[in-house]
Design a protein around this motif. Sequence first.
Motif, PDB file in Angstrom:
ATOM      1  N   PRO A 104     -13.603 -29.840 -28.624  1.00 19.37           N
ATOM      2  CA  PRO A 104     -13.591 -30.267 -27.222  1.00 19.37           C
ATOM      3  C   PRO A 104     -14.362 -29.336 -26.284  1.00 19.37           C
ATOM      4  CG  PRO A 104     -11.385 -30.370 -28.166  1.00 19.37           C
ATOM      5  CD  PRO A 104     -12.261 -29.697 -29.180  1.00 19.37           C
ATOM      6  N   HIS A 105     -14.342 -28.040 -26.543  1.00 15.30           N
ATOM      7  CA  HIS A 105     -15.039 -27.110 -25.649  1.00 15.30           C
ATOM      8  C   HIS A 105     -16.563 -27.208 -25.777  1.00 15.30           C
ATOM      9  CE1 HIS A 105     -15.063 -24.595 -29.301  1.00 15.30           C
ATOM     10  NE2 HIS A 105     -16.049 -23.906 -28.722  1.00 15.30           N
ATOM     11  N   LEU A 106     -17.054 -27.949 -26.755  1.00 17.89           N
ATOM     12  CA  LEU A 106     -18.492 -28.120 -26.948  1.00 17.89           C
ATOM     13  C   LEU A 106     -18.969 -29.526 -26.570  1.00 17.89           C
ATOM     14  CD1 LEU A 106     -18.989 -26.225 -30.332  1.00 17.89           C
ATOM     15  CD2 LEU A 106     -19.455 -25.405 -28.011  1.00 17.89           C
ATOM     16  N   LYS A 107     -18.133 -30.252 -25.845  1.00 12.47           N
ATOM     17  CA  LYS A 107     -18.482 -31.621 -25.464  1.00 12.47           C
ATOM     18  C   LYS A 107     -19.804 -31.622 -24.678  1.00 12.47           C
ATOM     19  CE  LYS A 107     -16.858 -35.693 -23.113  1.00 12.47           C
ATOM     20  NZ  LYS A 107     -15.768 -36.354 -22.443  1.00 12.47           N
ATOM     21  N   GLY A 108     -20.731 -32.443 -25.128  1.00 12.12           N
ATOM     22  CA  GLY A 108     -22.027 -32.548 -24.477  1.00 12.12           C
ATOM     23  C   GLY A 108     -23.066 -31.549 -24.967  1.00 12.12           C
ATOM     24  N   CYS A 109     -22.681 -30.652 -25.838  1.00 12.78           N
ATOM     25  CA  CYS A 109     -23.632 -29.664 -26.360  1.00 12.78           C
ATOM     26  C   CYS A 109     -24.543 -30.304 -27.410  1.00 12.78           C
ATOM     27  CB  CYS A 109     -22.891 -28.487 -26.996  1.00 12.78           C
ATOM     28  SG  CYS A 109     -21.921 -27.515 -25.839  1.00 12.78           S
ATOM     29  N   THR A 110     -25.709 -29.731 -27.570  1.00 13.77           N
ATOM     30  CA  THR A 110     -26.647 -30.195 -28.582  1.00 13.77           C
ATOM     31  C   THR A 110     -27.210 -28.996 -29.341  1.00 13.77           C
ATOM     32  OG1 THR A 110     -28.477 -30.140 -27.007  1.00 13.77           O
ATOM     33  CG2 THR A 110     -27.344 -32.249 -27.284  1.00 13.77           C
ATOM     34  N   VAL A 111     -27.721 -29.285 -30.522  1.00 17.70           N
ATOM     35  CA  VAL A 111     -28.378 -28.256 -31.320  1.00 17.70           C
ATOM     36  C   VAL A 111     -29.815 -28.139 -30.825  1.00 17.70           C
ATOM     37  CG1 VAL A 111     -29.153 -27.614 -33.630  1.00 17.70           C
ATOM     38  CG2 VAL A 111     -26.938 -28.719 -33.330  1.00 17.70           C
ATOM     39  N   VAL A 112     -30.214 -26.932 -30.438  1.00 11.67           N
ATOM     40  CA  VAL A 112     -31.549 -26.698 -29.899  1.00 11.67           C
ATOM     41  C   VAL A 112     -32.504 -26.211 -30.981  1.00 11.67           C
ATOM     42  CG1 VAL A 112     -32.878 -25.323 -28.259  1.00 11.67           C
ATOM     43  CG2 VAL A 112     -30.622 -26.159 -27.634  1.00 11.67           C
ATOM     44  N   SER A 113     -32.049 -25.263 -31.780  1.00  9.96           N
ATOM     45  CA  SER A 113     -32.892 -24.714 -32.838  1.00  9.96           C
ATOM     46  C   SER A 113     -31.995 -24.138 -33.922  1.00  9.96           C
ATOM     47  CB  SER A 113     -33.816 -23.626 -32.289  1.00  9.96           C
ATOM     48  OG  SER A 113     -33.054 -22.534 -31.802  1.00  9.96           O
ATOM     49  N   GLY A 114     -32.621 -23.784 -35.027  1.00  6.26           N
ATOM     50  CA  GLY A 114     -31.857 -23.214 -36.120  1.00  6.26           C
ATOM     51  C   GLY A 114     -32.744 -22.435 -37.050  1.00  6.26           C
ATOM     52  N   ILE A 115     -32.097 -21.653 -37.895  1.00  3.74           N
ATOM     53  CA  ILE A 115     -32.820 -20.887 -38.906  1.00  3.74           C
ATOM     54  C   ILE A 115     -31.974 -20.874 -40.170  1.00  3.74           C
ATOM     55  CG2 ILE A 115     -31.885 -18.691 -38.105  1.00  3.74           C
ATOM     56  CD1 ILE A 115     -34.573 -17.430 -38.974  1.00  3.74           C
ATOM     57  N   GLU A 116     -32.613 -21.113 -41.294  1.00  3.07           N
ATOM     58  CA  GLU A 116     -31.936 -21.079 -42.580  1.00  3.07           C
ATOM     59  C   GLU A 116     -32.036 -19.656 -43.125  1.00  3.07           C
ATOM     60  OE1 GLU A 116     -32.641 -22.838 -47.025  1.00  3.07           O
ATOM     61  OE2 GLU A 116     -33.081 -24.173 -45.350  1.00  3.07           O
ATOM     62  N   HIS A 117     -30.912 -18.957 -43.147  1.00  8.44           N
ATOM     63  CA  HIS A 117     -30.904 -17.580 -43.642  1.00  8.44           C
ATOM     64  C   HIS A 117     -30.904 -17.541 -45.162  1.00  8.44           C
ATOM     65  CE1 HIS A 117     -30.557 -15.790 -39.706  1.00  8.44           C
ATOM     66  NE2 HIS A 117     -29.579 -16.620 -39.425  1.00  8.44           N
ATOM     67  N   THR A 118     -30.094 -18.401 -45.775  1.00 11.74           N
ATOM     68  CA  THR A 118     -30.066 -18.552 -47.229  1.00 11.74           C
ATOM     69  C   THR A 118     -29.857 -20.033 -47.509  1.00 11.74           C
ATOM     70  OG1 THR A 118     -27.673 -18.360 -47.550  1.00 11.74           O
ATOM     71  CG2 THR A 118     -28.927 -16.300 -47.481  1.00 11.74           C
ATOM     72  N   ARG A 119     -29.848 -20.420 -48.770  1.00 11.28           N
ATOM     73  CA  ARG A 119     -29.592 -21.824 -49.102  1.00 11.28           C
ATOM     74  C   ARG A 119     -28.164 -22.222 -48.748  1.00 11.28           C
ATOM     75  NH1 ARG A 119     -32.975 -24.835 -51.707  1.00 11.28           N
ATOM     76  NH2 ARG A 119     -31.388 -26.074 -52.749  1.00 11.28           N
ATOM     77  N   LEU A 120     -27.289 -21.248 -48.564  1.00  6.53           N
ATOM     78  CA  LEU A 120     -25.898 -21.567 -48.275  1.00  6.53           C
ATOM     79  C   LEU A 120     -25.455 -21.246 -46.853  1.00  6.53           C
ATOM     80  CD1 LEU A 120     -24.126 -20.550 -51.599  1.00  6.53           C
ATOM     81  CD2 LEU A 120     -24.725 -22.833 -50.794  1.00  6.53           C
ATOM     82  N   HIS A 121     -26.318 -20.683 -46.021  1.00  7.89           N
ATOM     83  CA  HIS A 121     -25.903 -20.529 -44.630  1.00  7.89           C
ATOM     84  C   HIS A 121     -27.092 -20.542 -43.680  1.00  7.89           C
ATOM     85  CE1 HIS A 121     -26.539 -16.124 -45.014  1.00  7.89           C
ATOM     86  NE2 HIS A 121     -26.455 -16.055 -43.700  1.00  7.89           N
ATOM     87  N   SER A 122     -26.851 -21.231 -42.561  1.00  6.83           N
ATOM     88  CA  SER A 122     -27.852 -21.380 -41.511  1.00  6.83           C
ATOM     89  C   SER A 122     -27.198 -21.096 -40.167  1.00  6.83           C
ATOM     90  CB  SER A 122     -28.412 -22.809 -41.499  1.00  6.83           C
ATOM     91  OG  SER A 122     -29.025 -23.122 -42.725  1.00  6.83           O
TER      92      SER A 122
END
Length: 140
Positions: A104-122
């Motif tokens: 609920p505290h993220l209502k209206g939020c969107t993903v802007v960018s990302g980075i894949e650090h490993t195959r199992l975490h981004s």
Amino acid sequence: MLTRTLPLVLAAALAASVSGCARGTAPGSLSYYVATPAAKVETRCGGGYQVFQRPGEPTILVAAYGVSEVAQTLCEQRRGIVPVRAHTGVRHEEAAVEYIATMPHLKGCTVVSGIEHTRLHSEFVLACPGVATNVVSVKG
């Protein structure tokens, strides 16, 4: 033979453990988020993820479970589903979007960018309405 190699194996494990601690808690590392509570997220093909968000920060870390990552990949291939990476092109974006939808505290939020650090975490950066960043006002 085992009694000779066991001390070497233990020493190598200890050295690897200590060297991991020496890197510190750089943003994007699992240790940076380790003190924050993890939310569990399931995606449409049953992929299981843990999502971490430090209070007051606009970033989240998505960590996949290795077994469920394989199961989800096989499920997507079998069903002909294209993984959701529409915005950033980064692995695990679907879990980030699902996390936003459930908090609920993220209502209206969107993903802007990302980075894949490993195959199992981004790591993903979020933009939320009403949160001004880098705003400069000039009085004249």
